[in-house]
Write an enzyme that holds these catalytic residues in place. Structure first.
Site, PDB file in Angstrom:
ATOM      1  N   GLY A  94       2.748   2.366  10.687  1.00 19.43           N
ATOM      2  CA  GLY A  94       3.646   3.508  10.484  1.00 19.43           C
ATOM      3  C   GLY A  94       4.365   3.956  11.743  1.00 19.43           C
TER       4      GLY A  94
ATOM      5  N   LYS B 274       0.089   4.281  -0.191  1.00 21.18           N
ATOM      6  CA  LYS B 274      -0.542   5.459   0.434  1.00 21.18           C
ATOM      7  C   LYS B 274      -0.339   6.685  -0.477  1.00 21.18           C
ATOM      8  CE  LYS B 274      -0.017   3.176   4.804  1.00 21.18           C
ATOM      9  NZ  LYS B 274       0.100   3.235   6.243  1.00 21.18           N
TER      10      LYS B 274
ATOM     11  N   GLU C 182      -6.496   4.429   7.928  1.00 25.01           N
ATOM     12  CA  GLU C 182      -6.390   5.876   7.699  1.00 25.01           C
ATOM     13  C   GLU C 182      -7.688   6.441   7.129  1.00 25.01           C
ATOM     14  OE1 GLU C 182      -2.701   5.430   5.598  1.00 25.01           O
ATOM     15  OE2 GLU C 182      -1.867   4.810   7.524  1.00 25.01           O
TER      16      GLU C 182
ATOM     17  N   HIS D  14      -9.340   0.889   5.094  1.00 26.53           N
ATOM     18  CA  HIS D  14      -8.009   1.061   5.685  1.00 26.53           C
ATOM     19  C   HIS D  14      -8.118   1.989   6.899  1.00 26.53           C
ATOM     20  CE1 HIS D  14      -3.938   2.460   6.325  1.00 26.53           C
ATOM     21  NE2 HIS D  14      -3.582   1.288   5.842  1.00 26.53           N
TER      22      HIS D  14
ATOM     23  N   GLY E  98       3.061  -1.086   4.234  1.00 27.76           N
ATOM     24  CA  GLY E  98       3.042   0.328   3.883  1.00 27.76           C
ATOM     25  C   GLY E  98       4.446   0.804   3.549  1.00 27.76           C
TER      26      GLY E  98
ATOM     27  N   ASN F  72       0.861  -1.187   0.000  1.00 25.66           N
ATOM     28  CA  ASN F  72       0.000   0.000   0.000  1.00 25.66           C
ATOM     29  C   ASN F  72       0.895   1.234   0.000  1.00 25.66           C
ATOM     30  OD1 ASN F  72      -1.783   2.061   0.568  1.00 25.66           O
ATOM     31  ND2 ASN F  72      -2.254   1.379   2.650  1.00 25.66           N
TER      32      ASN F  72
ATOM     33  N   GLU G 251      -4.848  -5.091  10.852  1.00 25.73           N
ATOM     34  CA  GLU G 251      -3.828  -4.067  11.033  1.00 25.73           C
ATOM     35  C   GLU G 251      -4.093  -3.305  12.325  1.00 25.73           C
ATOM     36  OE1 GLU G 251      -2.025  -2.752   7.075  1.00 25.73           O
ATOM     37  OE2 GLU G 251      -3.980  -1.811   7.138  1.00 25.73           O
TER      38      GLU G 251
ATOM     39  N   SER H 298       3.844  -1.950  10.248  1.00 26.35           N
ATOM     40  CA  SER H 298       5.304  -1.955  10.387  1.00 26.35           C
ATOM     41  C   SER H 298       5.950  -3.293  10.026  1.00 26.35           C
ATOM     42  CB  SER H 298       5.709  -1.505  11.792  1.00 26.35           C
ATOM     43  OG  SER H 298       5.251  -0.177  12.034  1.00 26.35           O
TER      44      SER H 298
HETATM   45  P1  PGA Z   1       3.123   0.418   7.549  1.00 27.50           P
HETATM   46  O1  PGA Z   1       1.626   0.542   6.968  1.00 27.50           O
HETATM   47  O2  PGA Z   1       3.689  -0.878   6.984  1.00 27.50           O
HETATM   48  O3  PGA Z   1       3.843   1.633   7.063  1.00 27.50           O
HETATM   49  O4  PGA Z   1       3.000   0.350   9.034  1.00 27.50           O
HETATM   50  C1  PGA Z   1       0.796  -0.575   6.859  1.00 27.50           C
HETATM   51  C2  PGA Z   1      -0.545  -0.190   6.304  1.00 27.50           C
HETATM   52  O5  PGA Z   1      -1.080   0.866   6.659  1.00 27.50           O
HETATM   53  O6  PGA Z   1      -1.118  -0.934   5.483  1.00 27.50           O
END
Ligand code: PGA
Length: 253
Positions: free
Chosen positions: A175, A11, A99, A97, A236, A9, A169, A215
């Site tokens: 993140g 983003k 976010e 997601h 991500g 992803n 998640e 992460s």
């Molecule tokens: P991240 O994001 O690997 O940067 O933690 C994962 C995601 O939001 O799918």
């Protein structure tokens, strides 16, 4: 046997030069494994879908979208329909997601409409679920995940579930560099699989793929995916570098 599924992803990152270069690098770095022993998808911002689709070319790396709108067409300024995503070669769509839920205010009901619209438009949804830190600390992880799964899948019958992927998640791990331990991930994944057995049946539960996200990096991907109910990752930050993302994909095989 469930084939692992690793999706990147992006983003709100990359541009018209770096995006296709990344996608091409992933396609080259995973030839021989992508599509055969592991499902691989890259999920760029909407505007780069066509150039990324061209960059993956005839490789077995699929392309997905980060969001979708649930109406077919019309006066919905700024939105993108299922048919538009299909038109530019999308296979997968992220629904719900964290976010979108927590920054953009998407409710369970909206997520459900988007998931149903994806299926109706012959796109494969990845339903994202996960608890906030305060919900985990209050012992509400299972309650939150159960609500998101039941609401997100409302109106989806068992026959359609073969087209759905779930991504667990934990919001506190996204993140932040703070990954769930493999035990924490496995515990929630097993809970989700049991829940799907209750909502649907044992074969739906056994066949659905449940990705872990939050992460994921080359150095923790293998131990997470070694857990029996972790069937891949939604990545991500680490999906923005060819070498890191390819290493994570190879850790799934
Ligand atoms: P991240 O994001 O690997 O940067 O933690 C994962 C995601 O939001 O799918």
């Amino acid at each position: 046997m469930r084939k692992p599924f690793v999706a990147g992803n992006w983003k709100m990152n990359m541009d018209s030069q770096t995006g296709p270069a990344l996608a091409q690098g992933v396609a080259e770095g995973t030839s021989g494994v992508a599509g055969d022993s592991v499902t691989v998808a890259v999920i760029p911002p909407f505007v780069y879908l066509p150039v990324v689709q061209a960059a993956v070319g005839s490789s077995k790396v699929a392309v997905g979208a980060q969001d979708i709108y649930f109406e077919e067409k019309g006066a919905f300024t700024g939105e993108i329909s299922p048919a538009m995503l299909k038109d530019v070669g999308c296979t997968y769509v992220l629904c719900g997601h964290s976010e979108r839920r927590h920054v953009l205010g998407e409710t369970d009901e909206i997520v459900n409409k988007k998931l149903l619209a994806s299926l109706a438009g012959e796109l494969l949804p990845i339903l994202c679920v996960g608890e906030l830190l305060e919900e985990r600390d209050a012992g509400q992880t299972e309650q939150v995940v159960e609500r998101q799964i039941r609401a997100g899948l409302a109106g989806v019958d068992a026959a359609k579930m073969a087209q759905v992927t779930i991504a667990y998640e934990p919001v506190w791990a996204i993140g932040t560099g703070r990954t769930a331990t493999r035990e924490q991930a496995q515990e929630v994944h097993a809970f989700i699989r049991k829940l799907l057995g209750e909502i649907y049946d044992a074969s739906v539960a056994a066949e659905i793929r449940i990705q872990y996200g939050g992460s994921v990096k080359p150095d923790n991907a293998k131990e997470l995916m070694n857990e029996p109910d972790v069937d891949g990752c939604l990545v991500g930050g680490a999906s923005l570098k060819v070498d890191d993302f390819v290493a994570i994909i190879k850790a799934a095989v």
